[in-house]
Design an enzyme around this catalytic site. Structure first.
Site, PDB file in Angstrom:
ATOM      1  N   ARG A 146     -27.454  15.045  18.938  1.00 27.97           N
ATOM      2  CA  ARG A 146     -26.712  14.616  17.734  1.00 27.97           C
ATOM      3  C   ARG A 146     -27.483  15.027  16.475  1.00 27.97           C
ATOM      4  O   ARG A 146     -26.912  15.408  15.471  1.00 27.97           O
ATOM      5  CB  ARG A 146     -26.439  13.111  17.744  1.00 27.97           C
ATOM      6  CG  ARG A 146     -27.670  12.244  17.698  1.00 27.97           C
ATOM      7  CD  ARG A 146     -27.341  10.760  17.601  1.00 27.97           C
ATOM      8  NE  ARG A 146     -28.518   9.972  17.920  1.00 27.97           N
ATOM      9  CZ  ARG A 146     -28.829   8.827  17.359  1.00 27.97           C
ATOM     10  NH1 ARG A 146     -28.050   8.283  16.450  1.00 27.97           N
ATOM     11  NH2 ARG A 146     -29.921   8.175  17.702  1.00 27.97           N
ATOM     12  N   GLU A 166     -10.390   4.946  14.382  1.00 26.86           N
ATOM     13  CA  GLU A 166     -10.485   6.163  15.193  1.00 26.86           C
ATOM     14  C   GLU A 166      -9.117   6.800  15.439  1.00 26.86           C
ATOM     15  O   GLU A 166      -8.980   8.026  15.409  1.00 26.86           O
ATOM     16  CB  GLU A 166     -11.173   5.861  16.532  1.00 26.86           C
ATOM     17  CG  GLU A 166     -12.624   5.414  16.410  1.00 26.86           C
ATOM     18  CD  GLU A 166     -12.764   3.926  16.119  1.00 26.86           C
ATOM     19  OE1 GLU A 166     -11.742   3.206  16.081  1.00 26.86           O
ATOM     20  OE2 GLU A 166     -13.907   3.463  15.917  1.00 26.86           O
TER      21      GLU A 166
END
Ligand SMILES: Cc1ncc(C[n+]2csc(CCOP(=O)(O)OP(=O)(O)O)c2C)c(N)n1
Length: 640
Positions: free
Chosen positions: A326, A380
């Site tokens: 990440r 989301e």
């Protein structure tokens, strides 16, 4: 039938579009969120002169027709997005409105304006009931997207019957609570009232507008109007005749377009050409004055990346401790964002976890529509639909959340795949190595289930350099959404002088480390588990067992390689194989076969320090070695 007057007003009096040039960049966007009413859209497209002949409408819902059951992007000229799953279209429309604001902020220069389109959507009770509509509307209100107008077909009927069965929202209060401008039209057949309301929406400068239009489903059908039967089934031959009688229409004529009606609707062609010509002249003058911006505009509108877009992508030095993918993703994304001004994106309130911040750039927000950092809030589902609207409008978009919450986005992700939109998903915390947060936050089935979606390109890079190639592939994609499955935890940055180049990611799988001659066993690793395969190879070598290590970050890309290449990576003759991935083992038989073994995660994870959780579930070098020996033994014994 109920909404035909609204469509008539929109397409004849309000919207700017050019039927002979469906992709004219400054056209108003129209989204039929209630995609089941596709014929309303097809009728308008045909009548206003798009390349949609009557013969296509006659083949409605037949294979190969440009008039599929629900509107599909890329199939029918004039269809801006694929709709049908209720709620998705209106979320797309928010993405389109965001894009218009961003383009306007970026390209309009003082009074030299080349972007000033508006976004309209027709939505239904079903759209309003869907959770995604709440998320998308709340964000649109927060962002003050006054270029957005939803026309809500309030007909009090859905599929099972009257909406009172399950729906009694006070929609007006709801949208006022989202800071929308809410208007009402009491009768959909009142063209002037519809016209007035839309024009009021156009002059609103602070808020998106919801126009609640009271209508009658199946209007004009004497026995089915206002009944769910008008929704779920064809009217039937007799009822169609009765409806035609109601409208004063010849009862037996089919696909009849009276000349005066056809001519009237066809005026859209000349009107559109004129608007487009005017815009072209404006654009030419603007482009002369602003050549650098014009080059960017060209890139956006034609899906091209600027020269040298990847020139600053870093190469990461070997490092045994390494960094989380990440973190590597953040560095790579920023190196690209520097050179691709229209790469926009953000996270659903997990920026610091997903590492999605575009450095040195500001948030896209009311008063600062040029910002590239999108702030979706904890939404989301909405993010998924909005990303599709942005991508369908030409910007390169990414959105991040925890991998486990990709489920929340899945409806929109599937549509991105159907539409072949190059959206990038930054899904971090990609395994049980999330650790302390426990099973609710630890993906298990997600990566594999995302691989199942056609057109989806799931890439799970093993280290920082594979992450760099993965991001490049995401940017180079013009047809695939890309899911980047990235780790929370640090993983070693492999020494590429010792191991194969990370460019192998481009082929989906590659021989990462090998032994002389035919290997006894192949160890396939993805993401954070590649290191286990690498260490297992060393242990096996010490015992005289030759193992080949294959890094397989992307199934989809590997499947697309030639038979020769695939054979060179996974030789048929070597049947002893082990796949290591901290996700469900189901599916890995495809590459390891029935004599192979999978070190995977069959069950939900657990809360604990990441290293302990990993060990607890068998993600250890010893376990990989044991599985390798087992597979070798099985092959030798000729049993499965
Ligand atoms: C996400 C999703 N769930 C269910 C459906 C199936 N469906 C199609 S139309 C419909 C009823 C919708 O009623 P409404 O939105 O009021 O449309 P109208 O009856 O006015 O045409 C349903 C449940 C769907 N298309 N999408």
């Amino acid at each position: 039938m109920g909404l035909a007057p609204v469509a008539y007003v929109l397409w004849n009096r309000i919207m700017r579009y050019s039927p002979t040039s469906p992709r004219w960049p400054n056209r108003d966007r129209f989204v039929l969120s209630a995609g089941h009413a596709s014929m309303l859209l097809y009728s308008m497209l045909h009548l206003t002169g798009y390349d949609l002949p009557l013969s296509e409408i006659e083949k409605f819902r037949q294979i190969g027709s440009k008039c599929p059951g629900h509107p599909e992007y890329n199939i029918t000229p004039g269809v801006e997005t694929t709709t049908g799953p209720l709620g998705q279209g209106i979320a797309n429309s928010v993405g389109m409105a965001i894009t218009e604001r961003w383009l306007a902020a970026h390209f309009n220069q003082g009074n030299d304006k080349i972007v000033d389109y508006r976004v309209y959507s027709i939505c239904s009770d079903g759209d309003m009931m869907e959770g995604i509509s709440h998320e998308a509307a709340a964000l649109a209100g927060h962002l003050k997207l006054s270029n957005l107008t939803w026309l809500y077909d309030s007909n009090h009927i859905s599929l099972d019957g009257p909406t009172t069965l399950a729906y009694s929202d006070d929609v007006e209060s709801r949208f006022k609570g989202y800071h929308w401008n809410v208007l009402t039209v009491d009768d959909a057949n009142n063209l002037q009232a519809v016209d007035d309301a839309i024009r009021a929406a156009q002059s609103e400068t602070e808020r998106p507008t919801l126009i609640i239009v009271h209508s009658h489903i199946g209007y004009g059908s004497p026995n089915k109007q206002d009944k769910s039967a008008a929704h779920g089934e064809p009217l039937g031959v007799e009822e169609v005749k009765l409806a035609k009688r109601f409208y004063g229409w010849p009862e037996d004529a089919q696909f009849l377009i009276p000349k005066e009606a056809g001519d009237h609707m066809h005026e859209a062609v000349a009107r559109g050409k004129k608007a487009e010509d005017e815009w072209n002249a404006r654009y030419e003058a603007w482009a002369k004055k602003n050549p650098a911006l014009a080059a960017q505009w060209d890139g956006i509108m034609n899906g091209k990346l600027p020269e040298g877009w990847d020139k600053d992508v870093p190469t990461f030095a070997a490092d045994a401790k390494g960094i989380a993918t990440r973190e590597a993703g953040y560095k790579v994304m920023n190196s690209i964002a520097k050179n691709v001004p229209w790469l926009v994106g953000g996270s659903a309130d997990l920026e610091s976890s997903n590492k999605t911040k575009i450095d040195g750039d500001s948030s896209f927000e009311a008063g600062n529509y040029g910002g590239r950092v999108l702030r979706f809030g904890v939404r989301e589902m909405g993010m998924g639909g909005i990303l599709n609207g942005i991508a369908a409008s030409g910007l390169r978009a990414f959105g991040g959340t925890f991998m486990v919450f990709s489920d929340y986005m899945r409806g929109a992700v599937r549509l991105a795949c159907i539409m072949e939109l190059p959206v990038t998903y930054v899904w971090t915390h990609d395994s049980i190595a999330v650790g302390e947060d426990g099973p609710t936050h630890e993906p298990v089935e997600h990566i594999m289930s995302l691989r199942l979606i056609p057109h989806m390109r799931v890439i799970r890079p093993a280290d920082a350099n594979e992450t760099a190639v993965a991001w490049k592939l995401a940017m180079e994609s013009t047809k695939h959404p890309t899911a980047l499955a990235l780790t929370r935890q640090a993983v070693p940055t492999f020494d590429r002088t010792k191991y194969a180049s990370a460019e192998g990611v481009r082929k989906g799988a590659y021989v990462f480390a090998d032994e002389q001659g035919t290997p006894d066993v192949i160890l396939i690793g993805t993401g954070s588990e590649l290191q286990l395969a690498v260490e297992a190879q060393e242990k096996l070598a010490a015992e005289g067992i030759k193992a080949r290590v294959v890094s397989m970050p992307c199934w989809d890309l590997f499947d697309g390689q030639s038979a020769e290449y695939k054979e060179s990576v996974l030789p048929t003759a070597v049947r002893a194989r082990v796949a290591v991935e901290a996700g469900t083992p189901i599916g890995w038989e495809r590459y390891v076969g029935l004599e192979g073994r999978v070190v995977g995660q069959k069950q939900f994870g657990a809360s604990g320090p990441a290293k302990e959780v990993f060990k607890h579930f068998g993600f250890t070098v010893e376990n990989v070695v044991a599985h390798a020996k087992d597979s070798i033994a099985v092959v030798k014994a000729g049993k499965k």
